[in-house]
Design a protein around this motif. Structure first.
Motif, mmCIF file in Angstrom:
data_model
loop_
_atom_site.group_PDB
_atom_site.id
_atom_site.type_symbol
_atom_site.label_atom_id
_atom_site.label_comp_id
_atom_site.label_asym_id
_atom_site.label_seq_id
_atom_site.Cartn_x
_atom_site.Cartn_y
_atom_site.Cartn_z
ATOM 1 N N GLY A 55 26.880 -1.299 -25.808
ATOM 2 C CA GLY A 55 25.844 -0.995 -26.789
ATOM 3 C C GLY A 55 25.118 -2.245 -27.241
ATOM 4 N N LEU A 56 25.865 -3.340 -27.450
ATOM 5 C CA LEU A 56 25.245 -4.604 -27.859
ATOM 6 C C LEU A 56 24.329 -5.136 -26.752
ATOM 7 C CD1 LEU A 56 25.004 -6.946 -29.878
ATOM 8 C CD2 LEU A 56 27.005 -7.987 -28.761
ATOM 9 N N ILE A 57 24.778 -5.059 -25.523
ATOM 10 C CA ILE A 57 23.953 -5.497 -24.392
ATOM 11 C C ILE A 57 22.667 -4.683 -24.336
ATOM 12 C CG2 ILE A 57 23.812 -5.506 -21.854
ATOM 13 C CD1 ILE A 57 26.817 -6.264 -21.872
ATOM 14 N N MET A 58 22.780 -3.387 -24.598
ATOM 15 C CA MET A 58 21.602 -2.530 -24.558
ATOM 16 C C MET A 58 20.628 -2.839 -25.702
ATOM 17 S SD MET A 58 21.639 -0.817 -21.870
ATOM 18 C CE MET A 58 22.614 0.000 -20.602
ATOM 19 N N VAL A 59 21.148 -3.381 -26.804
ATOM 20 C CA VAL A 59 20.250 -3.837 -27.873
ATOM 21 C C VAL A 59 19.370 -4.968 -27.354
ATOM 22 C CG1 VAL A 59 20.135 -5.030 -30.090
ATOM 23 C CG2 VAL A 59 21.701 -3.114 -29.807
ATOM 24 N N PHE A 60 19.980 -5.920 -26.664
ATOM 25 C CA PHE A 60 19.209 -7.028 -26.092
ATOM 26 C C PHE A 60 18.300 -6.539 -24.965
ATOM 27 C CE2 PHE A 60 22.341 -9.442 -28.387
ATOM 28 C CZ PHE A 60 21.633 -10.576 -28.783
ATOM 29 N N PHE A 61 18.736 -5.514 -24.247
ATOM 30 C CA PHE A 61 17.900 -4.840 -23.254
ATOM 31 C C PHE A 61 16.617 -4.342 -23.926
ATOM 32 C CE2 PHE A 61 16.394 -1.226 -20.890
ATOM 33 C CZ PHE A 61 16.767 -1.404 -19.562
ATOM 34 N N GLY A 62 16.784 -3.676 -25.057
ATOM 35 C CA GLY A 62 15.632 -3.140 -25.780
ATOM 36 C C GLY A 62 14.773 -4.217 -26.420
ATOM 37 N N THR A 104 29.935 -12.974 -18.482
ATOM 38 C CA THR A 104 30.410 -13.022 -19.866
ATOM 39 C C THR A 104 29.443 -12.271 -20.782
ATOM 40 O OG1 THR A 104 29.262 -15.103 -20.373
ATOM 41 C CG2 THR A 104 31.491 -15.260 -19.449
ATOM 42 N N LEU A 105 29.955 -11.807 -21.913
ATOM 43 C CA LEU A 105 29.165 -10.957 -22.804
ATOM 44 C C LEU A 105 27.922 -11.666 -23.333
ATOM 45 C CD1 LEU A 105 28.788 -8.332 -24.391
ATOM 46 C CD2 LEU A 105 30.295 -9.258 -26.158
ATOM 47 N N ASN A 106 28.082 -12.867 -23.898
ATOM 48 C CA ASN A 106 26.939 -13.572 -24.478
ATOM 49 C C ASN A 106 25.890 -13.914 -23.427
ATOM 50 O OD1 ASN A 106 28.102 -13.477 -27.021
ATOM 51 N ND2 ASN A 106 29.015 -15.522 -26.881
ATOM 52 N N ALA A 107 26.362 -14.366 -22.268
ATOM 53 C CA ALA A 107 25.430 -14.716 -21.194
ATOM 54 C C ALA A 107 24.699 -13.481 -20.689
ATOM 55 C CB ALA A 107 26.180 -15.401 -20.054
ATOM 56 N N PHE A 108 25.403 -12.347 -20.613
ATOM 57 C CA PHE A 108 24.761 -11.127 -20.124
ATOM 58 C C PHE A 108 23.710 -10.637 -21.124
ATOM 59 C CE2 PHE A 108 24.108 -7.118 -18.106
ATOM 60 C CZ PHE A 108 24.573 -7.270 -16.799
ATOM 61 N N CYS A 109 23.997 -10.763 -22.412
ATOM 62 C CA CYS A 109 23.010 -10.388 -23.434
ATOM 63 C C CYS A 109 21.735 -11.212 -23.272
ATOM 64 C CB CYS A 109 23.595 -10.595 -24.828
ATOM 65 S SG CYS A 109 24.841 -9.379 -25.312
ATOM 66 N N ALA A 110 21.902 -12.532 -23.084
ATOM 67 C CA ALA A 110 20.741 -13.411 -22.919
ATOM 68 C C ALA A 110 19.994 -13.089 -21.631
ATOM 69 C CB ALA A 110 21.191 -14.872 -22.921
ATOM 70 N N ALA A 111 20.740 -12.852 -20.553
ATOM 71 C CA ALA A 111 20.129 -12.593 -19.253
ATOM 72 C C ALA A 111 19.352 -11.284 -19.241
ATOM 73 C CB ALA A 111 21.203 -12.576 -18.166
ATOM 74 N N ILE A 112 19.925 -10.237 -19.859
ATOM 75 C CA ILE A 112 19.247 -8.942 -19.846
ATOM 76 C C ILE A 112 18.003 -8.986 -20.726
ATOM 77 C CG2 ILE A 112 20.349 -7.748 -21.800
ATOM 78 C CD1 ILE A 112 19.928 -6.276 -18.282
ATOM 79 N N PHE A 113 18.031 -9.814 -21.789
ATOM 80 C CA PHE A 113 16.845 -9.986 -22.635
ATOM 81 C C PHE A 113 15.712 -10.614 -21.822
ATOM 82 C CE2 PHE A 113 14.153 -12.697 -25.250
ATOM 83 C CZ PHE A 113 13.730 -11.810 -26.238
ATOM 84 N N ILE A 114 16.009 -11.695 -21.113
ATOM 85 C CA ILE A 114 14.988 -12.379 -20.319
ATOM 86 C C ILE A 114 14.467 -11.463 -19.209
ATOM 87 C CG2 ILE A 114 14.571 -14.315 -18.746
ATOM 88 C CD1 ILE A 114 16.668 -15.884 -20.406
ATOM 89 N N LEU A 115 15.389 -10.777 -18.533
ATOM 90 C CA LEU A 115 14.985 -9.876 -17.446
ATOM 91 C C LEU A 115 14.030 -8.804 -17.943
ATOM 92 C CD1 LEU A 115 15.180 -8.556 -14.635
ATOM 93 C CD2 LEU A 115 17.316 -7.478 -15.385
ATOM 94 N N MET A 116 14.378 -8.153 -19.053
ATOM 95 C CA MET A 116 13.547 -7.061 -19.546
ATOM 96 C C MET A 116 12.232 -7.566 -20.137
ATOM 97 S SD MET A 116 14.975 -4.461 -18.554
ATOM 98 C CE MET A 116 13.688 -3.432 -19.253
#
Length: 404
Positions: A55-62, A104-116
């Motif tokens: 859910g947190l990753i999807m927040v950064f996705f959004g 890792t969780l923090n890196a994935f949050c950052a990566a998905i933000f940049i990607l989206m």
């Protein structure tokens, strides 16, 4: 049978060559988006993240989607839609390939933000391009053709994605997604060069209306954001529901999600043409679509029979086929009052906001209150979206946007 095929073919007549090319580019791009429907499964099963982590990753996705949609609209008005689309597609392809190496969780949050952020600069630019390449009377059908391409890609994507997971693992999805984005970039450069493409409806507003002062449009955007939260459960919590509650395999999940796209490919264009001829307003049709999507969640709580998943998918598909073409067309027509990039970026942002809240809240709810109660809460949000659409329908200014 021949008459049926002839009538189906007739619904595509009159659309410009550029719209067809844009649809093919979208098809190639979306055929590779098989990562998205399986993202929640990948994060929980391959990387070992909890539902709350997802859910947190999807927040950064959004959040990345919000930033990208805003940036894409601004750049489309400043440097033109063509450059924005080309750069966005290419960089998205590269970033999708690299995403598989983040664990890792923090890196994935950052990566998905940049990607989206990079990926969603494409959307408002594409809407502006679509409006420019379409005659005014063909706007809704042009949107529908783009959606047909998206869903044809989605119908093939999840089915192929499920097969790739069983043979190559989840990493194969990232490679395919990245390569298809790059191929779409090559095609875009080849066929939609501004020096060759025809502009059929170039809108230049001398004194553009600011989107921030267009009150009916903001009511519309709130309704779309709420609807988006509901609809996006099919890309996060619903696949988990299929897996956890009904024990479907990844291949079965892919086939069920793919059936959505197949239905759209064969039925959406004739359905939209028939609804156009009914002379209903866009807002009325959006209300009907919203009701059908709402029903797709309610039926899931009626029985534990696995066949109800097919019925739910059918309701969602028909509702989606009505909601999205006419909401897209409403936004494009409204955009003629001001800067098109600005208007279409906010339309995209309404769904990006849904990404921010929809995935996280859905994941959190199924972890805390279970799937059944989550679907009741989703039902309430859908009703709230319908209330905003009813308000919009009753505002005289909203009726100025004619059904094309």
């Amino acid at each position: 049978m021949k008459k049926l095929f002839t009538n189906y073919k007739a619904t595509f007549e009159g659309l410009s060559k550029e719209v067809w090319w844009l649809s093919l580019i979208t098809l190639i791009n979306r055929a590779g988006t098989m990562v998205i429907p399986f993202l929640s499964l990948y994060l929980t099963q391959s990387l070992g993240f909890t539902f709350s982590d997802v859910g947190l990753i999807m927040v950064f996705f959004g959040l990345g989607s919000v930033a990208g949609s805003k940036l894409g609209g601004y750049l489309a008005d400043k440097i033109g839609y063509y450059k924005v689309m080309a750069v966005s597609l290419f960089l998205t392809g590269v970033l999708f390939v690299l995403l598989q190496f983040i664990t890792t969780l923090n890196a994935f949050c950052a990566a998905i933000f940049i990607l989206m952020m990079v990926a969603d600069t494409f959307r408002p630019a594409m809407f502006v391009a679509l409006s420019s390449y379409s005659k005014p009377e063909n706007k809704t059908r042009s949107v529908t053709l783009i959606r047909l391409a998206i869903n044809l890609g989605f119908s093939a994507g999840p089915a192929i994605g499920g097969l790739i997971i069983t043979t190559m693992g989840y990493q194969g999805l990232f490679w395919v997604d990245g390569i298809t984005c790059i191929l779409a970039t090559v095609l875009l450069i080849k066929v939609l060069n501004p020096k060759k493409a025809r502009v059929l409806d170039e809108v230049k507003v001398e004194n553009p209306v600011s989107v921030y002062s267009d009150k009916p449009y903001w009511i519309f955007l709130v309704a779309m954001a709420l609807f988006g939260i509901v609809f996006l459960q099919y890309f996060s919590t619903i696949p988990l529901y299929y897996k956890e509650a009904h024990h479907l395999s990844e291949l079965e999940i892919g086939l069920l999600l793919g059936a959505n796209g197949i239905i759209i490919v064969f039925l959406e264009m004739p359905l939209v043409k028939w609804l156009e001829d009914s002379k209903q307003t866009k807002v009325s049709l959006m209300l009907i679509g919203g009701v059908l999507v709402t029903m797709s969640f309610i039926v899931l709580n009626m029985t534990s029979w696995v066949g109800i998943l097919i019925i739910g998918m059918f309701f969602m598909t028909i509702g989606e086929m009505i909601m999205f073409p006419f909401s897209n067309a409403y936004a494009m027509e409204r955009a003629k009052k001001g800067n098109q990039g600005q208007y279409m970026s906010w339309y995209s942002i309404s769904f990006s906001v849904a990404h921010v809240f929809g995935h996280f809240s859905g994941m959190h709810l199924i972890e805390k209150v279970g799937f059944d109660n989550t679907w009741y809460i989703v039902f309430g949000l859908s009703l709230l979206s319908g209330i905003f659409l009813l308000v919009l329908k009753n505002k005289p200014d909203s009726l100025k946007v004619k059904l094309t």
